[in-house]
Design a protein around this motif. Structure first.
Motif, PDB file in Angstrom:
ATOM      1  N   GLN A 104      -9.137   2.515  -2.306  1.00  0.00           N
ATOM      2  CA  GLN A 104      -8.003   3.246  -2.857  1.00  0.00           C
ATOM      3  C   GLN A 104      -7.723   2.831  -4.296  1.00  0.00           C
ATOM      4  N   ALA A 130      -2.260  -6.047  -2.407  1.00  0.00           N
ATOM      5  CA  ALA A 130      -2.290  -5.790  -0.968  1.00  0.00           C
ATOM      6  C   ALA A 130      -3.632  -6.195  -0.374  1.00  0.00           C
ATOM      7  N   LEU A 177      -8.364  -0.780   1.061  1.00  0.00           N
ATOM      8  CA  LEU A 177      -7.473  -0.960  -0.086  1.00  0.00           C
ATOM      9  C   LEU A 177      -8.248  -0.977  -1.398  1.00  0.00           C
ATOM     10  N   GLN A 185       0.833  -1.203   0.000  1.00  0.00           N
ATOM     11  CA  GLN A 185       0.000   0.000   0.000  1.00  0.00           C
ATOM     12  C   GLN A 185       0.866   1.250   0.000  1.00  0.00           C
ATOM     13  N   CYS A 239      -2.344  -2.161  -5.083  1.00  0.00           N
ATOM     14  CA  CYS A 239      -3.417  -2.094  -4.085  1.00  0.00           C
ATOM     15  C   CYS A 239      -4.260  -3.367  -4.095  1.00  0.00           C
TER      16      CYS A 239
END
Length: 498
Positions: free
Chosen positions: A355, A477, A352, A291, A474
């Motif tokens: 994002q 992650a 996540l 991240q 992302c």
């Protein structure tokens, strides 16, 4: 056979001393002051680079090292300081960090040349490393597992708030006086924080007097990490396949391999490899690094976009980024509370994914994109970050033994900071691929630059590609976050070697 120490119901190790209930909030207040000072300093220094360059008769590369030097030192020494804190006391190291950071700020303000300023920033970075690695450990030590998410969320608000206050304070300081006050402003805050920490904090960890500091391991790790970070940050300047850069990469491989072999045999390792037997800890750390790698590059590239493509000055560009830290500051405590109730996996994973969606939205940037469209993407990134950071950190630290909190925080922080440095290098590489080198460096230090239409289009295209790569990071992650499993909210007892 390992000996297990008893733990108190609050999740801290029992020292035989009854602490008032309010003590945990005292710890949170002290660590929050340190976090706020470090967060404001990061943004405020970037705004002052143009004036520093003129006043000190410095060149563009020296000004970049004002930023890079701080990041490198604050990353390289995290592991060493984390282990020293476990041996000598986390409170002692944290208070020392306040003193060192404040002294470095004074020296920065008094610097009469670029090399002196860079050296003073290295001292600042060392102090920041001492505070960073111990603040999370101290919070974890005094808050019980079912309250850590909320506490870490409150603490992380200060980092987001620093992103808001930094540009405002920076603009006021630079309009009213010299850039030197950007550093001098840290001195009264640092003195207050150091005194507050000295008188208010009490050492609660139990240390094994038989344990020794592993100097060869610490040196190998620090030098190896320094080698890879220097290679990543200097590759654009010297060329990725130039002899100095290849030598740095080779040094990293050799030193880290030696470090791994040494740590397996060391009776008192710098990095306790038993930490990585926990699936929750491993996957939380991996998610944090990915991240950080994906998002830190985005922040720099959007600043490049505002200044180089849209023609805004550094202060305006920093203010236009405010939707991101502002939303993150509001959401972070909420994310921590959710994690305390249902675990970190769900809020961190959703954060996540949000994002990634925000990056997809921002990948449509053009030289004429209206600001409200950009603001929506920035706010969505802040929302995702607020849901991710405190739950993920809480999960990682809850999985660590009480007497390894310093090194557990150090490993988490080191990989997160390493992700930031790689992201920094990535953002420079994207800019360098589409901009003349001198123009790229001028934009970085805040010099007003007007790009030609073709260069502007090439740069925006490069930003889009970088954002798509960050989306992939992302999503990976998020996969680690989801697969980590549900953390055990019961305190992990201390494990001491015989």
């Amino acid at each position: 056979m390992n000996r297990v120490s008893k733990s108190s119901p609050s999740g801290t190790e029992s020292t035989g001393i009854r602490r008032p209930l309010e003590y945990k909030w005292i710890v949170l207040s002290v660590t929050t002051i340190g976090a706020m000072m470090a967060a404001i300093d990061t943004t405020i220094v970037v705004l002052g680079l143009p004036e520093m360059m003129i006043d000190l008769h410095a060149d563009l590369v020296e000004m970049i090292w004002v930023i890079i030097g701080y990041i490198l030192v604050s990353t390289v020494f995290l592991m060493t300081f984390g282990r020293v804190a476990d041996l000598l006391g986390r409170v002692r190291m944290y208070n020392l960090g306040f003193v060192v950071f404040t002294a470095g700020s004074l020296l920065c303000g008094l610097s009469m040349s670029a090399p002196a300023l860079i050296g003073s920033r290295l001292i600042q970075g060392a102090g920041a490393a001492m505070m960073l690695v111990n603040s999370i450990a101290l919070i974890t030590e005094v808050f019980p597992p079912h309250e850590r998410g909320r506490a870490l969320g409150i603490n992380s608000v200060t980092w987001a708030a620093g992103g808001v206050l930094g540009p405002v304070l920076g603009g006021l300081i630079l309009n009213a006086g010299s850039w030197r006050w950007i550093f001098f402003i840290n001195i009264p805050i640092g003195i207050f924080g150091a005194l507050w920490g000295y008188f208010a904090l009490k050492e609660m960890s139990i240390r094994n007097a038989k344990e020794k500091f592993d100097f060869p391991g610490a040196a190998a790790f620090s030098l190896g990490l320094l080698s890879i970070l220097l290679a990543l940050t200097m590759g654009i300047q010297f060329g990725w396949f130039s002899p100095p850069i290849l030598l740095l990469f080779a040094g990293f491989v050799v030193l880290i391999f030696f470090f791994y072999l040494w740590e397996r045999r060391s009776p008192f390792p710098v990095l306790d490899l038993s930490l990585f037997t926990s699936r929750v800890y491993n996957f939380s750390v991996a998610a944090a690094m990915l991240q950080s790698l994906g998002l830190f590059a985005v922040n720099f590239l959007i600043v490049f976009y505002f200044q180089g493509v849209r023609g805004f000055d550094p202060l305006t560009a920093a203010l236009l980024l405010i939707p991101l830290p502002l939303v993150s500051a509001v959401v972070a405590p909420i994310g921590g509370i959710i994690a305390d109730r249902i675990g970190a996996r769900l809020p961190a994973t959703i954060g996540l994914l949000l994002q990634a969606a925000a990056l997809l939205w921002l990948s449509g940037l053009s030289p004429t994109t209206p600001y409200p469209v950009i603001a929506v993407g920035l706010a969505a990134m802040g929302l995702g970050g607020g849901l991710f950071f405190s739950p993920n950190t809480s999960a990682a630290m809850t999985a660590a033994p009480n007497n390894r909190l310093g090194v557990a925080s150090a490993a988490l922080g080191t990989l997160r900071q390493t992700g930031m440095v790689i992201g920094f290098a990535l953002s420079l590489a994207v800019a360098a691929a589409s901009l003349p080198r001198d123009m790229m460096l001028q934009i970085f230090v805040g010099t007003n630059v007007t790009l030609g239409s073709q260069v502007m289009q090439n740069f925006v295209y490069g930003i889009r590609n970088a954002f798509l790569f960050s989306i992939l990071l992302c999503l990976i992650a998020a996969g680690f976050s989801l697969a980590r499993g549900k953390e055990n909210r019961k305190p992990v007892p201390s494990v001491e070697k015989p």
